[in-house]
Write a protein that holds these residues in place. Structure first.
Motif, mmCIF file in Angstrom:
data_model
loop_
_atom_site.group_PDB
_atom_site.id
_atom_site.type_symbol
_atom_site.label_atom_id
_atom_site.label_comp_id
_atom_site.label_asym_id
_atom_site.label_seq_id
_atom_site.Cartn_x
_atom_site.Cartn_y
_atom_site.Cartn_z
ATOM 1 N N VAL A 210 12.442 2.392 2.919
ATOM 2 C CA VAL A 210 11.412 2.091 1.933
ATOM 3 C C VAL A 210 11.733 0.745 1.304
ATOM 4 O O VAL A 210 12.797 0.573 0.702
ATOM 5 C CB VAL A 210 11.338 3.178 0.837
ATOM 6 N N TYR A 211 10.817 -0.217 1.474
ATOM 7 C CA TYR A 211 10.955 -1.511 0.813
ATOM 8 C C TYR A 211 10.272 -1.421 -0.543
ATOM 9 O O TYR A 211 9.057 -1.217 -0.622
ATOM 10 C CB TYR A 211 10.316 -2.618 1.645
ATOM 11 N N VAL A 212 11.038 -1.602 -1.592
ATOM 12 C CA VAL A 212 10.534 -1.445 -2.953
ATOM 13 C C VAL A 212 10.267 -2.817 -3.569
ATOM 14 O O VAL A 212 11.177 -3.639 -3.701
ATOM 15 C CB VAL A 212 11.529 -0.665 -3.824
ATOM 16 N N SER A 213 9.022 -3.054 -3.928
ATOM 17 C CA SER A 213 8.625 -4.304 -4.580
ATOM 18 C C SER A 213 8.528 -4.090 -6.080
ATOM 19 O O SER A 213 7.881 -3.139 -6.548
ATOM 20 C CB SER A 213 7.276 -4.778 -4.032
ATOM 21 N N SER A 214 9.155 -4.976 -6.828
ATOM 22 C CA SER A 214 9.109 -4.922 -8.292
ATOM 23 C C SER A 214 9.376 -6.324 -8.811
ATOM 24 O O SER A 214 9.866 -7.181 -8.078
ATOM 25 C CB SER A 214 10.141 -3.934 -8.838
ATOM 26 N N TYR A 215 9.073 -6.548 -10.075
ATOM 27 C CA TYR A 215 9.178 -7.917 -10.587
ATOM 28 C C TYR A 215 9.217 -7.940 -12.106
ATOM 29 O O TYR A 215 9.216 -6.906 -12.764
ATOM 30 C CB TYR A 215 8.031 -8.777 -10.069
ATOM 31 N N SER A 216 9.256 -9.141 -12.648
ATOM 32 C CA SER A 216 9.289 -9.412 -14.099
ATOM 33 C C SER A 216 10.520 -8.832 -14.793
ATOM 34 O O SER A 216 10.419 -7.924 -15.623
ATOM 35 C CB SER A 216 8.003 -8.907 -14.768
ATOM 36 N N PRO A 258 19.645 -19.336 -12.899
ATOM 37 C CA PRO A 258 19.290 -17.964 -13.265
ATOM 38 C C PRO A 258 17.970 -17.499 -12.691
ATOM 39 O O PRO A 258 17.674 -16.305 -12.731
ATOM 40 C CB PRO A 258 19.219 -18.029 -14.800
ATOM 41 N N ASP A 259 17.144 -18.409 -12.146
ATOM 42 C CA ASP A 259 15.811 -18.032 -11.695
ATOM 43 C C ASP A 259 15.675 -17.943 -10.183
ATOM 44 O O ASP A 259 14.584 -17.676 -9.671
ATOM 45 C CB ASP A 259 14.773 -19.031 -12.237
ATOM 46 N N GLY A 260 16.746 -18.157 -9.426
ATOM 47 C CA GLY A 260 16.653 -18.067 -7.981
ATOM 48 C C GLY A 260 15.842 -19.203 -7.386
ATOM 49 O O GLY A 260 15.632 -20.244 -8.005
ATOM 50 N N GLY A 261 15.337 -18.988 -6.149
ATOM 51 C CA GLY A 261 14.699 -20.084 -5.431
ATOM 52 C C GLY A 261 13.219 -19.927 -5.179
ATOM 53 O O GLY A 261 12.662 -20.604 -4.324
ATOM 54 N N GLY A 262 12.551 -19.019 -5.905
ATOM 55 C CA GLY A 262 11.115 -18.857 -5.734
ATOM 56 C C GLY A 262 10.329 -19.863 -6.550
ATOM 57 O O GLY A 262 10.880 -20.789 -7.145
ATOM 58 N N THR A 276 9.593 -13.740 -9.480
ATOM 59 C CA THR A 276 10.757 -12.955 -9.905
ATOM 60 C C THR A 276 10.778 -11.633 -9.151
ATOM 61 O O THR A 276 11.069 -10.582 -9.707
ATOM 62 C CB THR A 276 10.723 -12.685 -11.418
ATOM 63 N N GLY A 277 10.465 -11.693 -7.858
ATOM 64 C CA GLY A 277 10.381 -10.493 -7.032
ATOM 65 C C GLY A 277 9.088 -10.521 -6.240
ATOM 66 O O GLY A 277 8.352 -11.508 -6.241
ATOM 67 N N CYS A 278 8.791 -9.420 -5.555
ATOM 68 C CA CYS A 278 7.574 -9.321 -4.758
ATOM 69 C C CYS A 278 6.625 -8.291 -5.345
ATOM 70 O O CYS A 278 7.052 -7.314 -5.961
ATOM 71 C CB CYS A 278 7.901 -8.919 -3.316
ATOM 72 N N HIS A 279 5.327 -8.537 -5.148
ATOM 73 C CA HIS A 279 4.338 -7.551 -5.561
ATOM 74 C C HIS A 279 4.070 -6.532 -4.462
ATOM 75 O O HIS A 279 3.956 -5.341 -4.726
ATOM 76 C CB HIS A 279 3.017 -8.206 -5.966
ATOM 77 N N ASP A 280 3.941 -6.992 -3.227
ATOM 78 C CA ASP A 280 3.625 -6.075 -2.135
ATOM 79 C C ASP A 280 4.066 -6.676 -0.810
ATOM 80 O O ASP A 280 4.085 -7.899 -0.644
ATOM 81 C CB ASP A 280 2.120 -5.790 -2.093
ATOM 82 N N ILE A 281 4.417 -5.792 0.117
ATOM 83 C CA ILE A 281 4.885 -6.196 1.439
ATOM 84 C C ILE A 281 4.133 -5.391 2.485
ATOM 85 O O ILE A 281 3.896 -4.192 2.312
ATOM 86 C CB ILE A 281 6.405 -5.957 1.586
ATOM 87 N N THR A 282 3.731 -6.046 3.564
ATOM 88 C CA THR A 282 3.134 -5.363 4.706
ATOM 89 C C THR A 282 4.009 -5.603 5.930
ATOM 90 O O THR A 282 4.430 -6.736 6.180
ATOM 91 C CB THR A 282 1.703 -5.865 4.972
ATOM 92 N N VAL A 283 4.283 -4.529 6.677
ATOM 93 C CA VAL A 283 5.150 -4.633 7.848
ATOM 94 C C VAL A 283 4.384 -4.286 9.117
ATOM 95 O O VAL A 283 3.437 -3.497 9.100
ATOM 96 C CB VAL A 283 6.395 -3.718 7.728
ATOM 97 N N LEU A 284 4.808 -4.904 10.211
ATOM 98 C CA LEU A 284 4.365 -4.556 11.562
ATOM 99 C C LEU A 284 5.597 -4.047 12.304
ATOM 100 O O LEU A 284 6.305 -4.827 12.957
ATOM 101 C CB LEU A 284 3.796 -5.777 12.273
#
Length: 500
Positions: A210-216, A258-262, A276-284
């Motif tokens: 399970v890839y978990v997307s979260s942020y902020s 402190p903010d990474g490379g995004g 500050t993270g991902c909102h959603d991911i789609t996989v094939l």
């Protein structure tokens, strides 16, 4: 067909008159709703709009330029079969998943299971009360997965809200056994950093990743510290889901400081979300490929090693994209559609004031091979029907309609309704069908509309935030071949190879 001749499908002039100053100012800075402690993708809080905007909406309804309040309109090639209103779960309806003859509908108060063996007459099989926004939902075999992205007092379904600043607060992934659809059983909970806004399954025979997307993140949140520049990966043994656990936290945006490379967001890139993270991911899974919509960035990455995904390419659009929300591959995996959720899902962005290129879809071709593949922008797509300034409307969740040799998609646009469109030509996308309701209110900005709209085994299913569960039938020579494709299971963010 009357799709192109219907006056409601022509470019509406709604929104030329400014709504309340504060609302438009918020739109122009394009800052989405925060993810914690209460996530984005939530219905808009009721907001008054100016008298001139109210008068404009009334005039547009009277002239037939937009549908009347709660009036249903659609193109000739779509039939509205049924609406099932919300029942024991009065909260916001969210995402959908499918398995066999069942549809699983997320809701901020829990989830509902429908028997859709007769699409014209879905029957409720179970309703599970388990509050926790936004209850993003997926299924795999006998397991159901539910995302919690609001701080709770504990991991139980009886929990209450609690500030994210408290160490004892819980957010993350819940797992249910659905071997008995009438009696789902809660079997596991896994806490994840910054909660779980959405999640994506990478299923294997013995395990489900399970890839978990979260942020902020915030320095004041003990369990959500910056920089939060990656995703949590959970491994769930199918025969022992109670042993589910986080096995890695791959950093997708490495960088100094402190903010990474995004994307740094504002003020460097005004109006763009800081990544500050991902909102959603789609996989094939069949192609070991994934696409991530990550706030200020879109990424393409390899999932050959599911516990350690590797980024192949990273793109930004600092002119028109405010918040990279979701991603959809085409069948050949040589295109990705990214969505921009301008305004966080709670604003009126489908109007002339915002225009056709913001709060829209961005179509990208994938060029090259292997780890040298690149995302190349081709065009934007936005529904061609302007909405009233009382209607939250922006690009949201959709799925492919599987037709060989064509790139067709159905998509939810909140109160913009459901749109079916063709992006076979990446540079010239076009809408071919639609369904929508008139504004919930003509005097106040009220949140509602289609959260998700997905094609499954010959029908379109939509989960409307306020109105409930809709079933649509699409009849068009361009999409009819898709009716021959039958799936045993569909989680849209885990895209199948439809023609394997």
């Amino acid at each position: 067909m009357t799709l192109l001749n219907d006056p409601r499908t022509r470019r509406r002039r709604m929104g030329v008159v400014a709504a309340c100053t504060g609302l438009l100012a918020a739109l122009l800075t394009a800052v989405p709703a925060a993810a914690t402690p209460d996530p984005g993708d939530a219905p808009a809080a009721e907001q008054g709009i100016s008298r001139s905007a109210q008068a404009e909406a009334a005039e547009a309804i009277a002239s037939g330029e937009i549908p009347g309040q709660d009036e249903i309109v659609h193109s000739d090639n779509i039939e509205h079969l049924v609406n099932i209103p919300k029942d024991a779960l009065p909260g916001t309806n969210s995402d959908l998943a499918f398995q066999g003859k069942y549809a699983f509908a997320g809701n901020y108060d829990g989830f509902r299971i429908f028997d859709i063996s007769k699409p014209k007459a879905p029957k409720t099989v179970a309703q599970v009360l388990c509050p926790g926004s936004q209850n993003d939902i997926s299924v795999s075999g006998d397991l159901l997965f539910l995302s919690t992205d609001s701080s709770r007092s504990d991991s139980s379904c009886n929990s209450t809200t609690q500030p994210a600043t408290e160490k004892s607060s819980w957010e993350g992934m819940k797992v249910f056994d659905i071997s008995d659809k009438r009696n789902p059983k809660y079997v596991a909970a896994v806490e994840t950093a910054c909660g779980s806004h959405t999640h994506t399954l990478v299923p294997e025979r013995k395990n489900v990743y399970v890839y978990v997307s979260s942020y902020s993140p915030s320095a004041t949140y003990p369990d959500c510290q910056p920089p939060h520049d990656g995703i949590s990966v959970i491994k769930v043994p199918r025969k022992a889901p109670e042993r589910a656990a986080v096995v890695s936290f791959p950093v997708l945006f490495p960088g100094e400081g402190p903010d990474g490379g995004g994307n740094p967001g504002s003020p460097t890139n005004p109006g763009v979300s800081k990544t500050t993270g991902c909102h959603d991911i789609t996989v094939l899974p069949d192609k070991d490929l994934a696409a991530g919509a990550c706030m200020g960035d879109g990424i393409l990455f390899s999932i050959k090693d599911p516990e350690n995904p590797k980024v192949i390419d990273q793109v930004q659009d600092n002119v028109n994209f405010a918040f990279w929300h979701s991603a959809t591959f085409n069948q050949k995996a040589d295109k990705v559609v990214f969505t921009d959720e301008l305004g966080g899902g709670g604003a009126a962005t489908c109007n002339a004031e915002i225009g056709p290129d913001r709060g829209a879809d961005g179509i990208y071709d994938i060029v090259g091979k292997g780890d040298k593949r690149k995302l190349v922008f081709r065009s934007y797509f936005k529904i061609p029907r302007h909405q009233a300034d009382t209607e939250n409307c922006v690009a949201h969740n959709g799925s492919l309609i599987p037709v060989k040799g064509k790139d067709l998609m159905v998509q939810a646009w909140y109160q913009g309704g459901v749109s079916v469109w063709d992006f076979t030509n990446s540079s010239k996308p076009k809408e071919i069908a639609y369904f929508e309701r008139g504004p919930i209110s003509t005097t106040t900005l009220v949140g509602g509309g289609a959260w998700s709209a997905y094609y499954y085994n010959g029908y379109i299913y939509s989960n409307d935030i306020a109105k409930g569960f809709d079933v649509l039938k699409l009849s068009d020579r361009r999409t009819d071949p898709a009716k021959r494709i039958r799936l045993d299971e569909l989680n849209v963010q885990t895209q199948p190879d439809y023609f394997d």
